[in-house]
Design an enzyme around this catalytic site. Structure first.
Site, PDB file in Angstrom:
ATOM      1  N   SER A 135      37.546 -28.057  -8.144  1.00 31.97           N
ATOM      2  CA  SER A 135      36.918 -29.007  -9.055  1.00 31.97           C
ATOM      3  C   SER A 135      36.152 -30.071  -8.261  1.00 31.97           C
ATOM      4  O   SER A 135      35.271 -29.743  -7.477  1.00 31.97           O
ATOM      5  CB  SER A 135      37.977 -29.628  -9.970  1.00 31.97           C
ATOM      6  OG  SER A 135      37.382 -30.315 -11.050  1.00 31.97           O
ATOM      7  N   ASP A 175      36.816 -24.409 -14.036  1.00 28.89           N
ATOM      8  CA  ASP A 175      37.475 -25.382 -13.161  1.00 28.89           C
ATOM      9  C   ASP A 175      38.616 -24.759 -12.346  1.00 28.89           C
ATOM     10  O   ASP A 175      39.594 -24.250 -12.903  1.00 28.89           O
ATOM     11  CB  ASP A 175      38.022 -26.518 -14.031  1.00 28.89           C
ATOM     12  CG  ASP A 175      38.472 -27.706 -13.207  1.00 28.89           C
ATOM     13  OD1 ASP A 175      38.762 -27.531 -12.016  1.00 28.89           O
ATOM     14  OD2 ASP A 175      38.513 -28.813 -13.765  1.00 28.89           O
TER      15      ASP A 175
END
Length: 549
Positions: free
Chosen positions: A180, A322
């Site tokens: 991320s 993510d």
């Protein structure tokens, strides 16, 4: 009363230090006043086997003093690892602000000096083949360190401060992972040389970059539909990360960066993208996928360079989101790929930071209850997830949500050394809110300040592995490189990363020089000697003996 006031004053100086030198000066004085320096000078402690460390230290010193080279090699062969006699225990590095027991520091210094001493010995004292076998095997046994950068939205700017401090102290590991927000920082440092990063961290550039990022984040997170502004994220990543594949990034910097991505579809597993598992994937594409927060940005299809140098979809039937959802800190995968066994974690995930015990303040009962609670939570989620999966066709969104929650809880969020911001509670809603230029600069400075107390611990715990890395580099492409017609690389050398572009250039120059010298002074080929032992022959996925050689 005067002592207490002095300690508070020094602690304040440490908390507000503007440089590591300033922090170090205040920390050493704090240890002097508090009595921690005296604790460092005393060998005895229940926290480690001081008698064993003292015995081995005296033995190494004696062997070197008597020039007993074979005895020294045998003693080092008995075991080189970072937790000899429990000396790697984290509590030993928390008592004093700067350093640990002097006995441990002296032992690390002696092992370091002994390794350099053996490497420099001429071939008629210790056979070159024996030295090669020892150093490659010891490198695998001791392991390597990795830096893992967590997810955390806009808090990812904190990682930049951590990296800046480690770079300045020459302690940045070559193995780096990011997910991320951490993937963006990993992508930046994996595609820029040290010189380029120095320019990036200049104060004028920091403020300029922060101003631009703050403007982009404001537009991204204040639109009526965040997915429409995905182009802003793409432009930010494109501006910070050049267009290159993982293999090209490794060739340029020698850093082995890995980026975690999670599957957008069910029945798929997360991926760790790097120069071994996916050498042709573009770093930009991987970072974009790892930053694709579900519900905020759409899933991303990875892109890779084909044999003609053209960009094309990588696994075109799958999309990714993510990376922190599935594997925020991929320690096990890094261990398999890079022989890492020591992990430095920069953690800014607001869901996790309140529960990380960096100071060892929790008692045994509190730690046990915490572990018990996490275990019960995982089992309850397993039960509910099993029930939901039976109704997967009827409850697709709820099924996906349950899998996501389970993946978040079923992870390990700490390492051997944890660098955590002083603010533990952070409103998750603000992760997608506007941050000013000053806010972003303060985040980076917070990363620097919270790294200062860990610098000496990192230096001590990684010193031997860094020395072996340096020695093996000299054996492969430097001044210690032996004649490959007379000596062969051990099988354990296959666990070494392949040479970079600069390594191959140095190797070519070395060959030209040695070839010229061989014309004037030919050498006889020495018979091979049988080595006493060999290390593991396991090779990295995606690597080949020709590359390792």
């Amino acid at each position: 009363m005067r002592k207490s006031r002095k300690l508070k004053q020094l602690q304040k100086q440490m908390d507000n230090a503007q440089s590591y030198a300033e922090w170090k000066s205040a920390a050493i004085e704090h240890d002097e006043v508090s009595g921690a320096r005296r604790w460092r000078e005393i060998d005895q402690s229940r926290q480690y086997d001081y008698a064993q460390i003292r015995l081995r230290l005296d033995r190494l010193r004696s062997l070197r003093a008597r020039h007993d080279y074979q005895g020294l090699l045998f003693t080092l062969n008995e075991g080189i690892h970072g937790n000899m006699g429990g000396m790697g225990r984290s509590t030993l590095y928390r008592k004093a602000n700067f350093g640990t027991k002097r006995l441990i520091e002296q032992y690390i210094d002696e092992v370091d000096d002994s390794l350099r001493y053996l490497a420099e010995l001429p071939a008629d004292v210790i056979d070159v083949q024996d030295k090669l076998d020892f150093f490659y095997r010891a490198n695998i046994c001791f392991g390597r360190s990795a830096l893992m950068l967590s997810g955390g939205g806009v808090l990812g700017f904190y990682h930049l401060g951590v990296v800046k401090t480690l770079l300045e102290q020459e302690l940045l590991p070559r193995v780096i992972s990011g997910s991320s927000a951490g993937s963006l920082v990993a992508g930046v440092i994996g595609t820029h040389s040290d010189k380029e990063l120095e320019h990036f961290y200049e104060p004028a550039n920091v403020h300029f970059e922060a101003e631009r990022e703050a403007s982009v984040l404001s537009r991204m997170f204040f639109g009526s539909n965040p997915q429409i502004d995905v182009g802003d994220l793409e432009s930010l990543i494109a501006r910070m990360i050049p267009e290159m594949t993982f293999q090209e990034a490794y060739e340029k910097t020698g850093r082995q960066i890995s980026i975690t991505v999670a599957p957008a579809e069910p029945h798929q597993r997360s991926r760790l993208l790097n120069a071994i598992t996916s050498p042709n994937v573009f770093v930009r594409s991987a970072v974009m996928a790892s930053c694709a927060v579900p519900g905020v940005f759409p899933p991303v299809m990875l892109m890779a360079k084909n044999v003609h140098g053209e960009s094309q979809p990588y696994l075109p039937t799958r999309k990714w989101v993510d990376g922190s959802i599935a594997d925020d800190l991929p320690a096990k995968r890094l261990s398999r790929l890079y022989s890492t066994n020591h992990y430095i974690v920069s953690m800014v995930n607001p869901i996790v930071t309140p529960f990380i015990d960096t100071e060892g303040e929790r008692g045994a009962l509190a730690r046990s209850l915490s572990g018990f609670g996490v275990g019960v939570g995982r089992e309850v989620l397993n039960l509910y997830r099993g029930m939901v999966q039976k109704q997967g066709d009827n409850w697709p969104r709820f099924n996906l949500a349950m899998n996501t929650v389970h993946a978040l809880i079923d992870q390990e969020y700490s390492g051997d050394i944890n660098i955590v911001p002083n603010f533990r509670w952070y409103n998750p809603a603000k992760l997608l809110s506007h941050l000013s230029e000053n806010d972003l600069v303060e985040l980076m400075e917070e990363g620097e300040r919270t790294t200062y107390p860990q610098v000496e611990t990192i230096r001590l715990c990684t010193r031997i592995s860094r020395t072996m890395e340096e020695i093996l580099q000299r054996f492969e492409t430097g001044d210690l490189r032996p004649d490959t017609t007379e000596f062969k690389r051990p099988r354990s050398s296959r666990r070494r990363p392949p040479p970079t572009r600069s390594d191959r250039q140095a190797l070519r120059e070395n060959r030209v020089e040695s070839g010229t010298a061989r014309k004037t002074t030919p050498r006889k080929k020495a018979p091979r000697k049988k080595s006493s032992g060999r290390g593991s022959s396991a090779s990295k996925p995606g690597s080949s003996p020709s590359k390792a050689a």
